[in-house]
Scaffold this motif. Structure first.
Motif, short mmCIF file in Angstrom:
data_model
loop_
_atom_site.label_atom_id
_atom_site.label_comp_id
_atom_site.label_asym_id
_atom_site.label_seq_id
_atom_site.Cartn_x
_atom_site.Cartn_y
_atom_site.Cartn_z
N ASP B 716 0.71 -1.18 -0.26
CA ASP B 716 0.21 -0.50 0.05
C ASP B 716 0.87 1.49 0.01
N ARG B 719 2.35 2.39 -3.14
CA ARG B 719 1.26 2.80 -4.18
C ARG B 719 1.17 4.18 -3.81
N SER B 755 5.43 -10.77 -3.85
CA SER B 755 4.39 -9.70 -4.15
C SER B 755 4.70 -8.03 -4.06
N CYS B 756 5.01 -8.31 -2.70
CA CYS B 756 5.85 -7.05 -2.57
C CYS B 756 7.15 -6.32 -3.11
N ASP B 759 6.28 -4.60 -6.03
CA ASP B 759 5.46 -3.33 -5.44
C ASP B 759 6.42 -2.62 -5.21
N LEU B 762 7.58 -1.65 -8.94
CA LEU B 762 6.82 -0.61 -9.64
C LEU B 762 6.86 0.38 -8.26
N GLU B 808 3.21 -12.39 -9.55
CA GLU B 808 3.41 -10.78 -10.30
C GLU B 808 4.91 -9.34 -9.52
N SER B 811 6.49 -9.51 -12.91
CA SER B 811 5.70 -8.02 -14.03
C SER B 811 5.33 -7.06 -12.63
N GLN B 815 7.71 -4.64 -15.14
CA GLN B 815 6.93 -2.93 -15.16
C GLN B 815 8.01 -1.60 -15.24
N LYS B 818 10.76 -0.64 -17.31
CA LYS B 818 10.03 -0.43 -18.79
C LYS B 818 10.31 1.09 -18.77
N LYS B 852 -3.92 -16.23 -15.69
CA LYS B 852 -3.39 -14.97 -16.09
C LYS B 852 -2.50 -13.59 -16.35
N THR B 853 -2.43 -14.09 -14.18
CA THR B 853 -0.55 -13.48 -14.30
C THR B 853 0.41 -14.39 -14.87
N GLY B 856 0.46 -13.04 -18.42
CA GLY B 856 0.82 -10.91 -18.38
C GLY B 856 2.36 -10.93 -18.47
N VAL B 857 3.05 -12.18 -17.54
CA VAL B 857 4.89 -11.89 -16.96
C VAL B 857 5.19 -11.61 -18.87
N ASP B 860 4.99 -8.83 -20.37
CA ASP B 860 5.75 -7.49 -19.74
C ASP B 860 6.86 -8.01 -20.36
#
Lengths: 519, 911
Positions: B716, B719, B755-756, B759, B762, B808, B811, B815, B818, B852-853, B856-857, B860
């Motif tokens: 959180d 982001r 996943s963190c 985050d 990103l 995740e 990804s 990203q 990128k 789905k993930t 997506g990778v 990416d």
């Protein structure tokens, strides 16, 4: 191990207190919210591209990064903007025109606000019929411009969203004509370019509605952003796979001249878009390829390759050159005659590309060279004695797989001459011996080990040349030194019959029972 | 600042010294920190030391514990040998023998996973002679006349077997236990059977071959049979069978053996000894879930047996008899759910519709139980009796058979609901409440429409509190299952809404248990209006509802029946489901709740009971603030208005962290996550102070839920802060990497930690470079582990969560990098990532989320690496098939990701 009851088994009573479930759910909900935000962030990043050819440089006024919370708002604002437009279009009283333009501008502003435009919301609110109405003939330029701009950004959306433009296409095409002001025509071309970029189906619709001739005519002037936009839209429009559009384009009066002129003289940005047009012209139809070769298109391409350092430009130019060489044997046999200035020029720019840092250039240059090396003995000698060979040898041992494969074609082609009849090709012993001495064999043996059938075949063919052609029967020894036997024996039970027979045949023939007996 | 990271990874294997302290099963004295001088241990002293260790005099006890600890450290084999010698010695007092056995047992097993592994290793490495002697002593103890000694030895033997049998050691154990079981005196026979039972509980079935299983079952069944005269032996045998049932797969497939086993179990349910009857019914319950598909020939007999037990037997037996049918319902609900869903799972077990066939007799039997309520059971949180079990089972039956149950229950309700005896009215209401999940709304709504007014009256007027409690609960069930946007005909209308709310608010002033149920009803009432649109029917009552709930939280008796928790959670739900119309009122709640939280932090010097009360309240208040912040933060206008309170609230949260309570930390963390989202980049001003609590949360291995929640909050904050998180990244990444390499942290926290990584990447973009090597290597090793799954559904589910976390992360990293000049740093990792994607694709067991993930990778990777990825993707074994499969997926999310991936790949290849 409780003593009294083996199973202190007790299920939860159906009549339970709400607190536990509720707290659990609330925490899960918090975790879900985090997950959703992560996903929407990743989605936004995925859609955000910088400097991509074709779709990157949409003329957004404000290109500020959108944050999540704006996203939620944006959709709301968009629906109300469409509503506003609706009432503006219906309004007939005083200041109606200004009201329409203001509403359009607001909608356009929202649709340009982020990299993730609220297209869906606009469509849902019924924007298309209103925008089509705003494109009607006789409308003021400002209104046309804003409406076309909105449509441009809607067309940049997802496939279904682009398709939603179908009712607007006839009017967008109509406004390409000479009677339109340049900014309006350009904006319409932009929208149509987005539509054409979506796919074959929409390209067919555009072609059948006559989009090509007016776009082509927009390319005729010497400079300006209109020309560039038109060239970009055209490159999307003639992408094929049906070659008809390419053929139609080259037949439009003045277009061929304009293309050659832009290639020679224009700034790099315009030349880049034009070069993409040439890529498709030369890729799809033998007719157009022939026309280009005959019109001496090679010369400006070579010049651009020699003088420019812009990757954006070099890629389509090199691809065009390659297409012209590969697509028409006439190019190699009658234009690129060894000894002519243009031929030396081509080899020189290809060497430049081989030296470049960029892998696409290296790969494509190798591909062009391999096609030239497939020509006459003289062509082979020309390349063999050029600066290209040491570069190619280096690439064969160090470059990524896809480049190595192209390089192998060049080196392989250098060592064989076209066979008189069927049968195995004739060897050019001088080339073979020298290239092998300079260490190319291990690169080819590597290809033998590749999982890619085409590359493996190439490797085996070259191995065959070495086994057959090295003087003093040195071939088998050299192959053995490079672990070639092992590489070939992997094919003993390979599923590809052709490769299996080829490899087994070579092993049997050169490393059969007698092999090594004399030593 | 890269330096600390370098140290992190190698230090992965060092242990956290604190983690041992919590091991409650281990003997408590093994870890006291004081050292005492002591003479060498003499065997004569053991008994005295063990007696002292149980002394009521703290100092004496402490001394004894010290000596034991010291001896254990100096000479482990000697120590264990002495203990087993004590256990086997018939001359010694029973309490020292028991304690010796207990210490021995604790030297072999522990609840803490890592500690357990250490103990197992230690035992396996122990001197062989010592082990043989210990084991001989243990076996000998089984024949002791002292029952406590035998029982302790049984448990220790099972622990040793649990370690040795999987290593193919002690192969003669089962043989020697069984060899002379027939000739043994009763007490030794009983101990042997008990040992076999424990052994089956400790050891997994694949460790023991069928021949030995047969021998065990034979001995057990003989011990159960009526020819055995000794009651203790029969009881031990019946309990042993309960544990051995899992070993009897082959025997249950053989008709004759199965018939025999079932007959013996059914006979045991008729034993004169209540303990045996209970144990036998426990066996039946276990059989109902393990061997459901073999039950058809016996079900009629079992029904008769259970019906008799439910009606006539003592409660512990009757409860197990009801449990049998609940367990059959569980099985059939699972099977029917699989029928209804995709035919993917292992639905090779057909449904025999036992419940559907049994309801004409089963439902009346269950309805009878409802009349056997205990007085005041509604005020006792831990209560469990035949009436509660019967109603619970009735609810499961309703879920199993749906509409068919309604005509069987309605006459019972009609007959009893107006009777003068409160038991009858309560039972009728309870029956109605129990069958509200399962039957169709069409079938239930006409009944509910008739019943609603009656129930509202009962809730206000019935003289009996138990009836009111159940009535309020039933109203809650009505709102939970029959009210909301999914139901066509609304049961709450403009005409009755006012009355319903008035009654519920009125009941919140009733006794705590009734008030708690009324809160629950209001909770589901609010939830039903969750997606009601811009205007909610609750809006006119919002103020009144909130006020009433707050009043409830202040009741003196609010801690009884978990009333306060229910009131706050209901308030949360009312807020969560509220619409924009009431946003100003929600905003007004902020200073109110903030003040309450402030007040809890004022009180000084509290007793431990008061402290517990206080931290419970703090948790509830933080939870409430979390919901309010989330609500207000989700709309631009309310967010602005809320921001005036942000500093004050954050200050309070920081103070809350100073109190030690896991639940409170968890709730405060969640609320801070919501606050970070609402504040955005400005959250940076809180970071200097908040960071240390963030780090503490990440280090909290023991209360791993706190750790998990904190990991989520890091996301959180990433982001919210974006690149402003950079100054804290070193610390966070160090801690995350440390956690990942620890085998003490609960595994469920690992996927969100990956996943963190995403985050963080990103948020900070190419700045992630300095962590790239470490993160990628952690991801790579986890990816290797999670490519292949082998195990039960639970493990597969976990592996998929893990894969999703890893993906995740990828990804996020792609990203994040990128469009930066440093994308080429990622190229070396691409082949491995593609291999991972190939691997999980070919494994064919990923769920939709992973699919789905994953696709997506792939996108990416192409998107960020462009042409560098093109040939790798083209060469990869299954990228193309994977993409095509996703493109044609029915799942829109997968499809969307796939279309994007396709676009990215096309772009990469065409350059």
């Amino acid at each position: 191990m409780a003593d009294d009851s083996l199973a202190a088994h007790r299920r939860d009573p159906i009549k339970s207190s709400v607190g536990n479930v509720a707290a659990q759910r609330r925490r899960q909900n918090a975790a879900t919210v985090g997950k959703e935000r992560r996903e929407s962030l990743v989605r936004a990043k995925r859609l955000c591209r910088v400097g991509a050819p074709g779709d990157g440089d949409v003329p957004f006024e404000e290109n500020d990064m959108m944050t999540d919370e704006e996203g939620f708002l944006l959709e709301d604002q968009t629906s109300s903007a469409v509503k506003e437009l609706k009432s503006a279009v219906a309004y007939q009283g005083k200041g109606a025109m200004q009201k329409r333009v203001n509403a359009l501008r607001e909608l356009r502003r929202l649709l340009s606000k982020s990299e993730f435009p609220p297209v869906e919301a606009a469509l849902k609110a019924g924007a298309i019929p209103l925008l089509v109405q705003c494109l009607s003939f006789g409308s003021p330029d400002e209104q046309l411009l804003e409406a076309a701009w909105c449509l441009t950004n809607i067309a940049a959306g997802k496939p279904e969203e682009t398709k939603a433009l179908l009712p607007a296409l006839p009017l967008l095409i109509a406004h390409l004509g000479e009677k339109s002001s340049l900014p309006v025509a350009e904006q319409c071309a932009w929208a149509l370019g987005n539509v054409a970029g979506e796919g074959e189906e929409l390209r067919k619709v555009l072609l059948s509605q006559g989009a090509l001739p007016p776009l082509a005519r927009m390319m005729l002037p010497n400079k300006g952003s209109t020309v560039r936009t038109a060239a970009w839209a055209l490159s999307n429009l003639i992408k094929g796979p049906d070659p008809k559009a390419a053929t139609e384009l080259i037949k439009v009066d003045g277009v061929l001249d304009a293309i050659l002129r832009h290639l020679r003289k224009s700034d790099e940005e315009l030349a880049t878009e034009v070069a993409w047009v040439v890529v498709y012209l030369s890729a799809l139809s033998n007719f157009t390829t022939g026309v280009l070769v005959k019109s001496d298109a090679l010369q400006p391409l070579v010049e651009r390759l020699a003088t420019s350092n812009s990757l954006q430009l070099l890629i389509p130019v090199l691809r065009s050159l390659g297409n012209l060489v590969a697509g028409d044997s006439h190019t190699t046999s009658t234009v690129l005659i060894p000894g002519h200035e243009i031929t030396d020029g081509v080899v020189k720019v290809l060497v430049k590309c081989l030296k470049s840092d960029h892998r696409v250039l290296k790969k494509e240059a190798s591909w062009v060279l391999s096609n030239i090396a497939a020509g006459s003995i003289e062509h082979k000698q020309l390349i063999y004695s050029s600066e290209a060979v040491p570069l190619l040898l280096h690439l064969l041992s160090t470059a990524p797989f896809d480049i190595r494969k192209e390089v192998a074609y060049v080196l392989g082609n250098l060592c064989v001459a076209p066979a008189a009849g069927e049968g195995k090709p004739n060897l050019i012993k001088e080339h073979l011996v020298s290239l092998v001495q300079r260490g190319c064999l291990s690169g080819f043996i590597d290809l033998v080990r590749s999982a890619d059938i085409e590359a493996a075949r190439l490797g085996l063919q070259f191995t065959e040349l070495v086994l057959r052609g090295m003087p003093n029967g040195d071939g088998p020894k050299l192959v053995e030194q490079e672990d070639g036997i092992d590489a070939m024996e992997r094919y003993q039970f390979h599923e590809n019959e052709d490769l299996r027979n080829m490899a087994n045949g070579l092993v049997d023939k050169y490393f059969g029972e007698d092999y090594g007996v004399n030593e | 600042m890269l330096i600390p990271l370098v140290n992190v990874v190698p230090s992965a294997l060092t242990k956290d010294p604190n983690s041992h302290v919590k091991d409650t099963t281990a003997a408590w004295f093994l870890f006291s920190s004081q050292r005492l001088f002591s003479d060498r241990w003499k065997p004569m002293e053991v008994t005295q030391v063990l007696l002292n260790a149980q002394s009521i005099d703290g100092a004496v006890r402490k001394n004894a514990e010290e000596s034991l600890k010291q001896f254990q450290e100096q000479n482990l084999p000697g120590f264990l040998l002495v203990l087993s010698g004590e256990l086997v010695n018939e001359e010694k007092p029973v309490e020292t023998r028991k304690l010796a056995g207990l210490i021995l047992k604790n030297a072999l097993d522990a609840k803490d996973q890592q500690r357990k592994v250490e103990l197992v290793q230690r035992w396996l490495l122990l001197d062989g002679n010592a082990k043989s002697q210990i084991k001989a002593g243990l076996l000998k103890t089984l024949t002791s006349p002292v029952s406590d000694a035998r029982s302790t030895a049984s448990q220790v033997i099972a622990k040793v077997a649990g370690i040795e049998l999987p290593h193919k050691q002690w192969p003669e154990l089962i043989g020697s236990l069984l060899s002379n079981v027939h000739q043994l005196p009763a007490h030794a026979k009983q101990a042997t059977l008990e040992t076999l039972g424990y052994l089956c509980e400790e050891v997994s079935p694949d460790v023991i071959d069928q021949d030995q299983v047969n021998k065990i079952l034979t001995a057990v069944v003989q011990g159960m049979s009526s020819s055995e005269v000794n009651i203790d032996v029969r009881l031990a045998a019946t309990r042993a069978l309960y544990n051995a049932l899992g070993f009897a797969q082959a025997n249950f497939s053989n008709d004759m053996e199965r018939d025999y086993l079932m007959r013996v179990v059914c006979e045991a349910t008729q034993s004169p000894d209540v303990r045996i009857r209970q144990a036998a019914f426990e066996c039946l319950v276990s059989i109902s879930s393990t061997y459901y598909e073999k039950l058809a020939p016996y079900i009629q007999d079992i029904f008769n047996i259970t019906a008799k037990a439910v009606r006539e037997d003592e409660e512990p037996v009757a409860l197990q008899a009801v449990e049998f049918w609940s367990s059959i319902c569980d099985e059939e609900i699972d099977i029917l759910e699989e029928y209804g869903g995709d035919f993917t799972g292992d639905s090779n077990i057909p449904c025999f519709y036992f419940i559907k066939q049994a309801i004409p007799a089963l439902v009346p039997m269950l309805l009878e139980t409802l009349l056997k309520q205990e007085e005041d059971q509604d005020q006792d949180e831990g209560a469990w009796n035949i009436a509660m079990a019967g109603g619970t089972c009735l609810g499961l039956v309703a879920r199993t058979v749906g509409d068919d149950i309604v005509p069987l229950v309605v006459p019972f309700i009609e007959e009893n609901i107006t009777k003068p005896d409160w038991r009858q009215r309560e039972a009728a209401t309870y029956a109605f409440g129990s069958i509200l999940e399962g039957p169709s709304p069409e079938k239930l709504i006409p009944l509910v429409n008739v019943a609603l007014t009656f129930m509202l009256t009962a809730l206000t007027k019935d003289p009996n509190s138990h009836v009111k409690d159940t009535t309020a609960w039933t109203l809650g069930r009505i709102f939970e299952f029959l009210h909301g946007s999914a139901v066509d005909t609304p049961i709450i209308t403009q005409a009755n809404c006012q009355q319903i709310i008035t009654v519920l608010l009125q009941s919140m002033k009733d006794t705590p248990n009734v008030a708690e149920k009324a809160c629950g009803a209001l909770y589901f009432l609010a939830q039903g209006y969750e997606e009601v649109g811009p205007s909610s029917p609750l809006t006119p009552f919002f103020q009144e509802i909130v006020q009433s709930l707050l009043t409830v939280t202040h009741r003196e008796d609010a801690r009884e029946s978990r009333l306060r928790t229910a009131a706050y959670e209901t308030l949360n739900e009312v807020v969560r489901c509220s619409t924009e119309e009431t946003a100003p009122l929600v905003l007004q709640l902020v200073p109110v709740i903030t003040m309450e939280l402030h007040n809890t932090l004022e009180g000084q010097k509290l007793s431990s009971d008061e402290k517990e009360k206080q931290s419970e309240l703090q948790g509830l208040l933080c939870g409430c603030l979390q919901v309010i912040i989330q609500k207000l933060g989700s709309s631009e206008s309310t967010k602005y208005a809320f921001m005036q309170y942000a500093d004050q609230i954050m200050g309070l949260f920081l103070k809350v962290f100073a109190c030690r309570s896991a639940t409170v930390h968890e709730e405060a963390m969640l609320a801070i996550g919501a606050l970070a989202y609402a504040t955005g980049p400005d959250f940076a001003k809180y970071m200097p102070e908040f960071y240390k609590y963030l780090e503490m949360g990440l280090q909290n291995f023991e209360e791993y839920q706190v750790c998990a929640v904190t990991v989520g909050v890091v996301g959180d904050i990433c982001r919210a802060l974006e690149e402003k998180i950079v100054p804290y990244c070193d610390g966070i990444m160090t801690q995350l990497l440390k956690n990942l390499s620890s085998n003490q942290l609960h595994r469920s926290v690992k996927p969100p930690m990956f996943s963190c990584f995403g985050d963080i990447a990103l948020a900070v973009g190419e700045y992630f470079e300095k962590y790239l090597m470490w993160a990628m290597s952690a991801l790579q090793s986890a990816a290797e582990l999670s490519t292949h799954t082998a195990g039960d559904d639970e493990l597969i589910e976990y592996i998929n969560t893990l894969r999703n976390g890893i993906l995740e992360a990828y990804s996020g990293i792609f990203q994040g990098f990128k469009n930066s000049p440093k994308t080429q740093l990622l190229i070396p990792y691409a082949p491995h990532i593609l291999q991972f994607l190939d691997g999980i694709y070919m494994e064919k067991d990923m769920d939709d989320v992973v699919m789905k993930t994953a696709i997506g990778v792939l996108g990416d990777l192409a998107d960020t690496l462009g042409s560098h990825a093109a040939s790798l993707i083209q060469q990869s074994v299954s990228s193309k098939d994977f993409l095509n499969e996703c493109l044609s997926s029915e799942d829109l999310m997968i499809k969307e990701s796939a279309e994007w991936a396709k676009l990215a790949i096309t772009r990469a290849i065409s350059v």
